[in-house]
Design a protein around this motif. Structure first.
Motif, short mmCIF file in Angstrom:
data_model
loop_
_atom_site.label_atom_id
_atom_site.label_comp_id
_atom_site.label_asym_id
_atom_site.label_seq_id
_atom_site.Cartn_x
_atom_site.Cartn_y
_atom_site.Cartn_z
N THR A 93 -22.23 -16.77 195.55
CA THR A 93 -22.05 -16.70 197.00
C THR A 93 -23.24 -15.98 197.61
N HIS A 94 -23.90 -16.65 198.54
CA HIS A 94 -25.07 -16.09 199.21
C HIS A 94 -24.74 -15.87 200.70
N VAL A 95 -25.02 -14.68 201.20
CA VAL A 95 -24.88 -14.38 202.63
C VAL A 95 -26.28 -14.21 203.18
N ILE A 96 -26.62 -15.02 204.19
CA ILE A 96 -28.00 -15.05 204.71
C ILE A 96 -27.99 -14.85 206.21
N GLY A 106 -14.41 -12.55 197.62
CA GLY A 106 -14.15 -11.43 196.72
C GLY A 106 -15.41 -10.84 196.13
N LYS A 107 -16.51 -11.57 196.25
CA LYS A 107 -17.79 -11.07 195.76
C LYS A 107 -18.92 -11.69 196.57
N ALA A 144 -21.61 -3.45 199.98
CA ALA A 144 -21.99 -2.92 198.67
C ALA A 144 -20.93 -3.16 197.61
N ASP A 145 -19.65 -3.00 197.96
CA ASP A 145 -18.61 -3.18 196.94
C ASP A 145 -18.46 -4.64 196.54
N ALA A 176 -20.25 -8.78 191.73
CA ALA A 176 -20.98 -9.94 191.21
C ALA A 176 -21.69 -9.58 189.91
N ALA A 177 -22.10 -10.60 189.17
CA ALA A 177 -22.72 -10.38 187.86
C ALA A 177 -24.14 -9.80 187.97
#
Length: 277
Positions: free
Chosen positions: A3-6, A79-80, A121-122, A127-128
């Motif tokens: 999952t990428h947030v941009i 969730g991540k 941050a959490d 994430a891996a």
């Protein structure tokens, strides 16, 4: 699936990254203030058969209330977060104070990145191989106006952006300093001069200069290669910095822990006084 947030994902480098990772089968959340561009992003994803993995969160990141709402939208939906890419940037020739009382460039270029970095941050820790990529041009030598961070007395558009770059360097130092055992890799990256939309409000003279710069700028695709490399294979150090793909030391005079802590305290006070922490 990653999952990428941009942020700034409807234009330039942010948009290119969003399409790149959508094409690789990942989940992509684009944050931007232009609803029409957001619809265009979602339409393009639908045409590629990826509608379920493309998301748009409308937010004006110069407003902390909208930044906080975008943050909560991501937190309630995922969730991540594997990567947080901070690309949004807007130039202003003249000084503007937002309805919340913050100088626009300071709020948009620094405060929103502070809230998003710490606020997610959490989810990044879940994430891996999590990465925060802060695209702000590290290693600058601009002065930080500690007694006038919002440049009420000495505003200039270039000065505001240059100081913002320094503040983002310290944000990276602060993020790593507060999380000595974190798995999150915070990367400060300067892509150089790239032919993006150059979002901003310019005078006629400045517009002419921007057009000249655009003609000699690197293409977005050319700038994308080192960025994707960092995101796909994050550095081992908690904090790193790159300029056009070349590593910079995130230590020394522009990256001191003492200044990073000072900035964090000041930022917390500003946000608390406005009711955002």
């Amino acid at each position: 699936m990653k999952t990428h947030v941009i942020t700034g994902g409807t234009d330039g480098i942010g948009r290119a990254l969003a399409h790149h990772y959508l094409g690789r089968g990942h989940e992509v959340v684009v944050v931007g203030r232009n609803a029409e561009k957001g619809r265009a992003w979602l339409d393009a994803a639908r045409q590629r058969g990826a509608a379920g993995r493309a998301h748009f969160v409308r937010a004006d990141l110069s407003l902390m209330a909208e930044t906080a709402a975008a943050l909560e939208s991501v937190r309630s939906s995922f969730g991540k977060v594997d990567t947080l890419v901070l690309c949004a940037r807007h130039f202003r020739t003249t000084r503007l104070v937002t309805a919340e009382g913050f100088e626009n460039t300071f709020a948009h270029f620094y405060l929103s990145r502070f809230l998003l970095s710490h606020g997610l941050a959490d989810l990044l820790e879940a994430a891996a191989r999590p990465v925060v990529l802060n695209v702000a041009g590290p290693g600058g030598r601009a002065r930080i106006h500690w007694e006038d961070l919002q440049l009420a007395r000495e505003y200039d558009g270039q000065r505001a952006l240059a100081q913002g770059g320094r503040l983002n360097d310290l944000l990276g130092v602060d993020f790593a300093d507060r999380r000595p055992d974190t798995a999150v890799r915070y990367v400060l990256l300067g892509p150089g001069t790239v032919g993006t939309s150059f979002s901003g409000e310019y005078t006629a003279d400045t517009t002419a200069q921007i057009e000249a710069i655009r003609r000699s700028a690197r293409s977005v695709q050319e700038a994308l290669t080192p960025i994707v490399k960092v995101l796909d294979d994050p550095p081992t150090a908690p904090l790193s910095a790159f300029a056009q793909g070349e590593p910079l030391s995130p230590h020394g005079p522009g990256f001191t822990v003492e200044e990073a802590r000072r900035l964090h305290r000041h930022t917390q006070k500003l946000l608390a006084a406005a009711g955002f922490v």
